[in-house]
Design a protein around this motif. Structure first.
Motif, PDB file in Angstrom:
ATOM      1  N   ARG A 112      37.216  32.405  35.827  1.00 54.85           N
ATOM      2  CA  ARG A 112      36.277  33.442  35.401  1.00 54.85           C
ATOM      3  C   ARG A 112      36.189  33.516  33.873  1.00 54.85           C
ATOM      4  O   ARG A 112      35.097  33.690  33.304  1.00 54.85           O
ATOM      5  CB  ARG A 112      36.704  34.796  35.963  1.00 54.85           C
ATOM      6  N   LEU A 113      37.330  33.382  33.221  1.00 54.36           N
ATOM      7  CA  LEU A 113      37.365  33.459  31.760  1.00 54.36           C
ATOM      8  C   LEU A 113      36.631  32.274  31.141  1.00 54.36           C
ATOM      9  O   LEU A 113      35.884  32.420  30.162  1.00 54.36           O
ATOM     10  CB  LEU A 113      38.821  33.501  31.307  1.00 54.36           C
ATOM     11  N   ILE A 142      36.660  40.751  33.215  1.00 52.18           N
ATOM     12  CA  ILE A 142      37.866  39.920  33.281  1.00 52.18           C
ATOM     13  C   ILE A 142      39.089  40.827  33.356  1.00 52.18           C
ATOM     14  O   ILE A 142      39.285  41.684  32.484  1.00 52.18           O
ATOM     15  CB  ILE A 142      37.968  39.003  32.043  1.00 52.18           C
ATOM     16  N   LEU A 195      45.462  37.054  25.451  1.00 49.56           N
ATOM     17  CA  LEU A 195      44.124  36.649  25.880  1.00 49.56           C
ATOM     18  C   LEU A 195      43.751  35.280  25.331  1.00 49.56           C
ATOM     19  O   LEU A 195      43.188  34.442  26.055  1.00 49.56           O
ATOM     20  CB  LEU A 195      43.103  37.698  25.438  1.00 49.56           C
ATOM     21  N   ALA A 252      33.373  32.825  28.691  1.00 49.07           N
ATOM     22  CA  ALA A 252      33.442  32.390  27.298  1.00 49.07           C
ATOM     23  C   ALA A 252      32.461  31.262  26.996  1.00 49.07           C
ATOM     24  O   ALA A 252      31.908  31.187  25.895  1.00 49.07           O
ATOM     25  CB  ALA A 252      34.864  31.947  26.962  1.00 49.07           C
ATOM     26  N   LEU A 296      36.998  43.498  29.286  1.00 43.90           N
ATOM     27  CA  LEU A 296      38.397  43.172  29.577  1.00 43.90           C
ATOM     28  C   LEU A 296      39.105  44.392  30.149  1.00 43.90           C
ATOM     29  O   LEU A 296      39.220  45.433  29.488  1.00 43.90           O
ATOM     30  CB  LEU A 296      39.113  42.713  28.306  1.00 43.90           C
ATOM     31  N   LEU A 335      41.636  33.884  37.412  1.00 46.69           N
ATOM     32  CA  LEU A 335      41.374  34.476  36.091  1.00 46.69           C
ATOM     33  C   LEU A 335      40.835  33.431  35.125  1.00 46.69           C
ATOM     34  O   LEU A 335      39.828  33.673  34.426  1.00 46.69           O
ATOM     35  CB  LEU A 335      42.667  35.082  35.544  1.00 46.69           C
ATOM     36  N   ARG A 336      41.477  32.281  35.076  1.00 44.70           N
ATOM     37  CA  ARG A 336      41.068  31.262  34.114  1.00 44.70           C
ATOM     38  C   ARG A 336      39.691  30.690  34.445  1.00 44.70           C
ATOM     39  O   ARG A 336      38.912  30.374  33.539  1.00 44.70           O
ATOM     40  CB  ARG A 336      42.139  30.175  34.045  1.00 44.70           C
ATOM     41  N   GLU A 349      45.403  32.575  27.336  1.00 43.47           N
ATOM     42  CA  GLU A 349      44.744  32.371  28.630  1.00 43.47           C
ATOM     43  C   GLU A 349      43.398  31.670  28.460  1.00 43.47           C
ATOM     44  O   GLU A 349      43.021  30.821  29.276  1.00 43.47           O
ATOM     45  CB  GLU A 349      44.566  33.709  29.353  1.00 43.47           C
ATOM     46  N   LEU A 350      42.678  32.007  27.410  1.00 43.64           N
ATOM     47  CA  LEU A 350      41.373  31.391  27.178  1.00 43.64           C
ATOM     48  C   LEU A 350      41.515  29.900  26.870  1.00 43.64           C
ATOM     49  O   LEU A 350      40.770  29.066  27.412  1.00 43.64           O
ATOM     50  CB  LEU A 350      40.669  32.106  26.020  1.00 43.64           C
ATOM     51  N   LEU A 409      42.809  40.935  32.865  1.00 40.72           N
ATOM     52  CA  LEU A 409      43.878  40.156  32.244  1.00 40.72           C
ATOM     53  C   LEU A 409      45.197  40.265  32.989  1.00 40.72           C
ATOM     54  O   LEU A 409      46.033  39.359  32.909  1.00 40.72           O
ATOM     55  CB  LEU A 409      44.055  40.604  30.783  1.00 40.72           C
TER      56      LEU A 409
END
Length: 340
Positions: free
Chosen positions: A31-32, A13, A156, A36, A44, A28-29, A159-160, A15
């Protein structure tokens, strides 16, 4: 993920994509979210911590472990009712078995909060650190790292949460100025002579997020979707990130807290690692986060031997009493009796 998924590396990921415009941030979101929800672990990159900053901490860390043993034992954590200081090789336990590593435990630098009548016992976890007088620069290096990684983890986490459709700032009030970050400086001194290979036994972390800097030796293993433990090859410049049990509780199991362990390096090879734990206030009660995938959440992993509490401090105190029996026996025998 399909059964043909390669386990040779964790998801990676970046960031910094959060700052490269709407399209990059959306990717990004996505993939995150996948990392998760499906794995609970990822590498990261793009976090902004420089090589020079990392080198400064690692140099101070190696200098600490190079000190004569009496200098390290002068700050033995057995002297601290707050579980701070140096732990000798073999004095920590995971799953009831000896961990073959020594380490320095460091937290936010605050005065002791001795629990009064009726106060929760977890306030024992707040207190001053122990620092080696022979290495005055270690204090600044460690506390600077805590501040630096707290900022990375804050970004982070935002974003998560956004990645799963939750309000990004939903947990801001449980962190703030009274968050309870925890830093470990860890050395694995090779394999013990008895053939045991447990650097640290299989476990989950009990906070929100863990950001790990590991050297190039390797040894970290993560339990993947097939139920087996797989090596996590070091990725230069990356932090290994895993989700803690509180995020699993907060999402009713939608996000994963994943078992992981460390095998001892071979022979006399030394391995160094620096896990940073992004934890909320000790008295924080973790409310369920509202998010659109809540109906798909499978529920929190049930483990009678490891009950989970919504109040963060209870989780950490439970873990500390189990992991550091010498400190518990010396300073908190009454808590041991209640936990038995």
């Amino acid at each position: 993920m399909s059964s043909s998924q390669s386990y040779s590396q964790l998801p990676v990921i970046d960031l910094s994509a959060a700052d490269r415009g709407p399209a990059a941030r959306a990717d990004l979101r996505t993939r995150l979210h996948s990392a998760a929800h499906d794995v609970g672990f990822f590498q990261l990159t793009g976090h902004g911590v420089t090589e020079a900053e990392t080198t400064a901490l690692m140099t101070a860390m190696r200098d600490f472990f190079a000190l004569p043993e009496p200098d390290r034992l002068a700050i033995d954590n057995v002297n601290s009712p707050h579980f701070r200081g140096y732990t000798r090789t073999g004095d920590e336990r995971t799953g009831g078995s000896r961990d073959w590593r020594d380490q320095l435990d460091i937290g936010a630098e605050r005065p002791a909060h001795v629990p009064g009548p009726g106060d929760p016992a977890y306030w024992w976890l707040q207190g001053p650190n122990q620092w080696p007088t022979a290495l005055p620069g270690l204090r600044d290096a460690a506390l600077t790292w805590i501040d630096r990684l707290s900022a990375v983890a804050h970004k982070l986490l935002h974003e998560l949460l956004a990645a799963i459709g939750a309000p990004p700032d939903f947990y801001d009030d449980v962190f703030g100025d009274h968050a309870h970050p925890h830093l470990k400086l860890v050395r694995y001194p090779g394999s013990p002579g008895d053939g045991a290979g447990q650097g640290v036994g299989a476990h989950k972390d009990y906070g929100f997020l863990t950001l790990l800097h590991q050297d190039r030796i390797g040894g970290l293993q993560v339990q993947r979707e097939d139920g087996a433990f797989h090596d996590v090859p070091p990725l230069p410049g990356a932090f290994v990130v895993n989700l803690g049990e509180l995020l699993e509780v907060a999402t009713n199991g939608y996000l994963l807290a994943t078992n992981h362990r460390v095998t001892s390096p071979p022979g006399a090879t030394e391995r160094y690692s620096v896990p940073f734990f992004y934890n909320p206030r000790l008295d924080a009660r973790i409310a369920p986060v509202p998010f659109p995938h809540a109906a798909d959440a499978p529920g929190v992993t049930a483990d009678p031997a490891n009950p989970l509490f919504a109040e963060y401090g209870r989780n950490e105190l439970k873990g500390k009493l189990r992991a550091h029996p010498l400190v518990a026996a010396r300073h908190h025998p009454g808590l041991l009796e209640r936990a038995a």
